[in-house]
Design a protein around this motif. Structure first.
Motif, PDB file in Angstrom:
ATOM      1  N   ALA A 186       7.712   7.331  -1.041  1.00 14.64           N
ATOM      2  CA  ALA A 186       7.102   6.713   0.144  1.00 14.64           C
ATOM      3  C   ALA A 186       5.575   6.781   0.070  1.00 14.64           C
ATOM      4  CB  ALA A 186       7.606   7.385   1.416  1.00 14.64           C
ATOM      5  N   LEU A 226       4.233   4.301  -2.464  1.00 10.85           N
ATOM      6  CA  LEU A 226       4.190   2.948  -1.895  1.00 10.85           C
ATOM      7  C   LEU A 226       2.937   2.768  -1.045  1.00 10.85           C
ATOM      8  CD1 LEU A 226       7.901   2.331  -0.807  1.00 10.85           C
ATOM      9  CD2 LEU A 226       6.737   1.441  -2.841  1.00 10.85           C
ATOM     10  N   ALA A 227       2.644   3.760  -0.233  1.00  6.91           N
ATOM     11  CA  ALA A 227       1.446   3.691   0.614  1.00  6.91           C
ATOM     12  C   ALA A 227       0.189   3.603  -0.253  1.00  6.91           C
ATOM     13  CB  ALA A 227       1.379   4.900   1.541  1.00  6.91           C
ATOM     14  N   VAL A 282       1.423  -0.961   0.030  1.00 10.37           N
ATOM     15  CA  VAL A 282       2.566  -1.548   0.732  1.00 10.37           C
ATOM     16  C   VAL A 282       2.342  -1.355   2.230  1.00 10.37           C
ATOM     17  CG1 VAL A 282       5.063  -1.345   1.106  1.00 10.37           C
ATOM     18  CG2 VAL A 282       4.129  -1.178  -1.213  1.00 10.37           C
ATOM     19  N   ARG A 333       2.517  -0.262   5.819  1.00  6.93           N
ATOM     20  CA  ARG A 333       3.133   0.976   6.323  1.00  6.93           C
ATOM     21  C   ARG A 333       4.460   0.724   7.039  1.00  6.93           C
ATOM     22  NH1 ARG A 333       0.324   5.878   6.634  1.00  6.93           N
ATOM     23  NH2 ARG A 333       1.746   7.464   7.319  1.00  6.93           N
ATOM     24  N   ILE A 389       7.433   0.530   4.541  1.00  9.29           N
ATOM     25  CA  ILE A 389       7.740   1.670   3.673  1.00  9.29           C
ATOM     26  C   ILE A 389       9.094   2.312   3.983  1.00  9.29           C
ATOM     27  CG2 ILE A 389       6.980   3.997   2.995  1.00  9.29           C
ATOM     28  CD1 ILE A 389       4.100   2.875   3.006  1.00  9.29           C
ATOM     29  N   TRP A 416      11.716   0.006   2.330  1.00 10.50           N
ATOM     30  CA  TRP A 416      11.649   0.078   0.864  1.00 10.50           C
ATOM     31  C   TRP A 416      12.212   1.408   0.366  1.00 10.50           C
ATOM     32  CZ3 TRP A 416      11.484  -4.023  -1.787  1.00 10.50           C
ATOM     33  CH2 TRP A 416      10.662  -5.114  -1.456  1.00 10.50           C
ATOM     34  N   THR A 417      11.935   2.477   1.084  1.00 11.20           N
ATOM     35  CA  THR A 417      12.410   3.797   0.681  1.00 11.20           C
ATOM     36  C   THR A 417      13.923   3.867   0.783  1.00 11.20           C
ATOM     37  OG1 THR A 417      10.302   4.736   1.389  1.00 11.20           O
ATOM     38  CG2 THR A 417      12.103   6.281   1.044  1.00 11.20           C
ATOM     39  N   VAL A 462      11.354   8.369   5.869  1.00 14.90           N
ATOM     40  CA  VAL A 462       9.971   8.804   5.671  1.00 14.90           C
ATOM     41  C   VAL A 462       9.594   9.960   6.595  1.00 14.90           C
ATOM     42  CG1 VAL A 462       9.203   6.571   4.772  1.00 14.90           C
ATOM     43  CG2 VAL A 462       9.048   7.020   7.220  1.00 14.90           C
TER      44      VAL A 462
END
Length: 143
Positions: free
Chosen positions: A29, A32-33, A37, A39, A42, A45-46, A139
């Motif tokens: 996560a 990605l940040a 990506v 927020r 995320i 995606w996670t 997350v």
């Protein structure tokens, strides 16, 4: 001769595992940040990465032809026959190493294309059906 073959196979397998990585949930996560990506995307995606590959960059689905942590499809997005190609102009093997920058960039391209087609870019991933709605638990405690 046989011991040499065994040693060669072991070395190849060792090198493959060195190049791959299994991310932790929060580690993925945060990466990605770091890659920019949005927020609010995320958590989803996670969830997708957990469901698709269990955060393993070396994941490969031989049945579907999907590759890497986000399971990029060789049908439309990457080439298995050597040179770069298809939608992400990449070799599928690039998505099975420890560098997820190209995976994320390709996934964003897929997301954008499917947003244009269906209104929701996450529809490109079959596991999205398990990741609809509130995914904040993916997350929790990461940021």
């Amino acid at each position: 001769m046989k011991p040499l073959i065994v040693v060669a196979i072991f070395m190849i397998l060792s090198l493959s595992s060195i190049e791959a990585k299994v991310y932790g949930r929060c580690e993925f996560a945060r990466e990605l940040a770091n890659l920019g990506v949005p927020r609010h995307q995320i958590p989803t995606w996670t969830c997708i990465a957990q469901r698709e590959s269990n955060y393993d960059t070396a994941a490969r689905n031989w049945g579907s032809g999907d590759h890497g942590i986000l399971q990029i499809s060789q049908l439309f997005w990457c080439n298995v026959d050597g040179g770069p190609g298809k939608g992400c102009n990449a070799q599928c093997s690039q998505f099975r190493n420890n560098n997820i920058v190209d995976d994320v960039r390709c996934a964003q391209k897929i997301f954008d294309e499917h947003t244009r087609i269906s209104g929701d870019g996450f529809n490109a991933w079959t596991t999205y059906r398990f990741c609809r709605g509130d995914n904040n638990r993916y997350v929790a405690g990461c940021f």
